[in-house]
Write a protein that holds these residues in place. Structure first.
Motif, mmCIF file in Angstrom:
data_model
loop_
_atom_site.group_PDB
_atom_site.id
_atom_site.type_symbol
_atom_site.label_atom_id
_atom_site.label_comp_id
_atom_site.label_asym_id
_atom_site.label_seq_id
_atom_site.Cartn_x
_atom_site.Cartn_y
_atom_site.Cartn_z
ATOM 1 N N ALA A 8 0.837 -1.212 0.000
ATOM 2 C CA ALA A 8 0.000 0.000 0.000
ATOM 3 C C ALA A 8 0.872 1.262 0.000
ATOM 4 O O ALA A 8 0.587 2.233 -0.712
ATOM 5 C CB ALA A 8 -0.933 -0.009 1.204
ATOM 6 N N TRP A 9 1.944 1.261 0.800
ATOM 7 C CA TRP A 9 2.827 2.425 0.847
ATOM 8 C C TRP A 9 3.536 2.634 -0.484
ATOM 9 O O TRP A 9 3.680 3.766 -0.964
ATOM 10 C CB TRP A 9 3.836 2.277 1.977
ATOM 11 N N MET A 10 3.954 1.543 -1.122
ATOM 12 C CA MET A 10 4.667 1.677 -2.389
ATOM 13 C C MET A 10 3.732 2.104 -3.519
ATOM 14 O O MET A 10 4.144 2.820 -4.439
ATOM 15 C CB MET A 10 5.369 0.371 -2.737
ATOM 16 N N LEU A 11 2.482 1.684 -3.487
ATOM 17 C CA LEU A 11 1.513 2.190 -4.453
ATOM 18 C C LEU A 11 1.310 3.688 -4.279
ATOM 19 O O LEU A 11 1.248 4.448 -5.254
ATOM 20 C CB LEU A 11 0.179 1.458 -4.305
ATOM 21 N N THR A 99 9.159 -7.604 -0.222
ATOM 22 C CA THR A 99 7.829 -7.652 0.392
ATOM 23 C C THR A 99 6.772 -6.962 -0.459
ATOM 24 O O THR A 99 5.652 -6.760 0.002
ATOM 25 C CB THR A 99 7.846 -7.006 1.793
ATOM 26 N N ILE A 100 7.103 -6.596 -1.691
ATOM 27 C CA ILE A 100 6.115 -5.990 -2.584
ATOM 28 C C ILE A 100 6.080 -6.752 -3.907
ATOM 29 O O ILE A 100 7.067 -7.368 -4.301
ATOM 30 C CB ILE A 100 6.412 -4.494 -2.851
ATOM 31 N N ASP A 102 6.190 -7.807 -7.811
ATOM 32 C CA ASP A 102 7.089 -7.438 -8.901
ATOM 33 C C ASP A 102 6.521 -6.279 -9.719
ATOM 34 O O ASP A 102 7.241 -5.350 -10.109
ATOM 35 C CB ASP A 102 7.283 -8.670 -9.795
ATOM 36 N N TYR A 103 5.222 -6.302 -9.986
ATOM 37 C CA TYR A 103 4.576 -5.238 -10.755
ATOM 38 C C TYR A 103 4.729 -3.886 -10.068
ATOM 39 O O TYR A 103 4.932 -2.863 -10.733
ATOM 40 C CB TYR A 103 3.080 -5.539 -10.919
ATOM 41 N N VAL A 104 4.591 -3.867 -8.749
ATOM 42 C CA VAL A 104 4.647 -2.602 -8.021
ATOM 43 C C VAL A 104 6.058 -2.017 -8.058
ATOM 44 O O VAL A 104 6.250 -0.809 -8.259
ATOM 45 C CB VAL A 104 4.164 -2.792 -6.565
ATOM 46 N N PHE A 105 7.061 -2.867 -7.893
ATOM 47 C CA PHE A 105 8.448 -2.387 -7.985
ATOM 48 C C PHE A 105 8.728 -1.852 -9.381
ATOM 49 O O PHE A 105 9.377 -0.806 -9.540
ATOM 50 C CB PHE A 105 9.419 -3.519 -7.655
ATOM 51 N N MET A 106 8.240 -2.540 -10.396
ATOM 52 C CA MET A 106 8.435 -2.078 -11.769
ATOM 53 C C MET A 106 7.812 -0.703 -11.974
ATOM 54 O O MET A 106 8.418 0.198 -12.561
ATOM 55 C CB MET A 106 7.813 -3.098 -12.735
ATOM 56 N N THR A 229 11.240 1.029 0.353
ATOM 57 C CA THR A 229 10.431 -0.095 -0.162
ATOM 58 C C THR A 229 9.657 -0.826 0.934
ATOM 59 O O THR A 229 9.130 -1.916 0.712
ATOM 60 C CB THR A 229 11.264 -1.116 -0.974
ATOM 61 N N THR A 230 9.603 -0.251 2.119
ATOM 62 C CA THR A 230 8.762 -0.770 3.201
ATOM 63 C C THR A 230 8.076 0.415 3.870
ATOM 64 O O THR A 230 8.480 1.560 3.683
ATOM 65 C CB THR A 230 9.580 -1.530 4.269
#
Length: 299
Positions: A8-11, A99-100, A102-106, A229-230
């Motif tokens: 949620a935080w990375m989004l 912890t996220i 693959d799509y979100v990191f991309m 990333t967290t």
């Protein structure tokens, strides 16, 4: 395992960083040009967002963050396994950010790739053909940004080698030095600006620049705190350091301008704030608030 809080935080961070280019950077630069060029300047940030998104999907993400099957080449460039995102998963965690998804990191890294070439555009505002901009930005993304992102963040020779560790928390090398050098080179290549010193080139609307700088400031929390990333303590520390360094840099610029020009100005405050944002970026996850304070003053 994939953590819903981290995801949620990375989004959220991804959306914040995307906001930094359009409308943030677009308005920041748009207010500083002459009135006749404001639409063209805004359009540069907009088209770069679209262009880099497609190139990132096609091949740039894979070249930056996929392991190269040739171990010798992996120090310098990624592989081709994720061209068109064919190997990127919705349900499996990313190997770098465990912890996220693959799509979100991309997507998060895509927003970094979008704003970096857009930063360069400030060095040639009002001076570049639109077709030339598209060609230059495409080549620069693939030939410069992508390999350097791999060197530092994708397991390449700068970030992946324990003998030469580069501490770049959120993009000091990959984004800011990279874009800054490119901006200097384009300015030198184009030569002296026609009419500089004789024509009136004052910013046409500093209200736009102030709004753009404020959007950059808010978006930068996704840039720096998101690079943890967290959603834990490290993100909180990066956020606090970002706020302190930025406010300190803006005030420092204001004081210097007050002595130099006998009054402070909005453009100086905005410039100081952005200088602080840039300077704290690579260190935001490594220093304490006092370190951030000193970085802001020096920047």
């Amino acid at each position: 395992k994939i953590d819903s809080g981290d995801t949620a935080w990375m989004l959220t961070s991804t959306a914040l960083v995307l906001m930094m280019t359009g409308p943030g950077l677009a308005l920041f630069y748009g207010g500083m040009v002459r009135k006749k060029n404001v639409i063209a300047t805004l359009a540069q940030s907009f088209v770069i967002t679209c262009l880099v998104t497609v190139l990132w999907f096609v091949c740039a993400y894979s070249l930056a963050f996929t392991t190269n099957p040739d171990a010798g080449l992996n120090k310098y460039i990624g592989g081709y396994a994720d061209f068109f995102l064919k190997g990127v998963s919705m349900t499996v965690a990313n190997p770098i950010a465990a912890t996220i998804p693959d799509y979100v990191f991309m997507m998060f890294q895509m927003t970094f790739a979008i704003i970096t070439p857009a930063l360069i555009a400030g060095s040639f505002a009002e001076r570049f053909k639109f077709s030339g901009l598209i060609l230059f930005m495409s080549l620069w993304l693939l030939l410069v940004y992508t390999p350097i992102a791999h060197w530092v963040w994708g397991g390449g020779w700068l970030g992946g080698d324990p003998k030469t560790p580069v501490l770049d928390f959120a993009g000091g090398t990959v984004v800011h030095i990279n874009a800054g050098i490119a901006g200097l080179m384009t300015a030198l290549f184009l030569g002296k600006r026609v009419g500089y010193g004789t024509d009136n080139m004052a910013p046409h609307n500093l209200v736009l620049t102030m709004i753009g700088a404020s959007l950059l400031w808010v978006g930068w929390f996704g840039f720096n705190a998101g690079s943890a990333t967290t959603s834990g303590a490290l993100a909180g520390a990066a956020m606090a350091n970002t706020q302190i360094a930025t406010a300190t840099a803006a005030l420092a610029w204001m004081v210097v301008e007050w002595f130099e020009r006998k009054k402070p100005g909005m453009l100086g405050l905005a410039s100081g704030a952005v200088a602080g944002l840039v300077a704290i970026t690579p260190a935001s996850g490594f220093v304490n608030p006092m370190g951030a304070f000193y970085i802001g003053i020096m920047a």
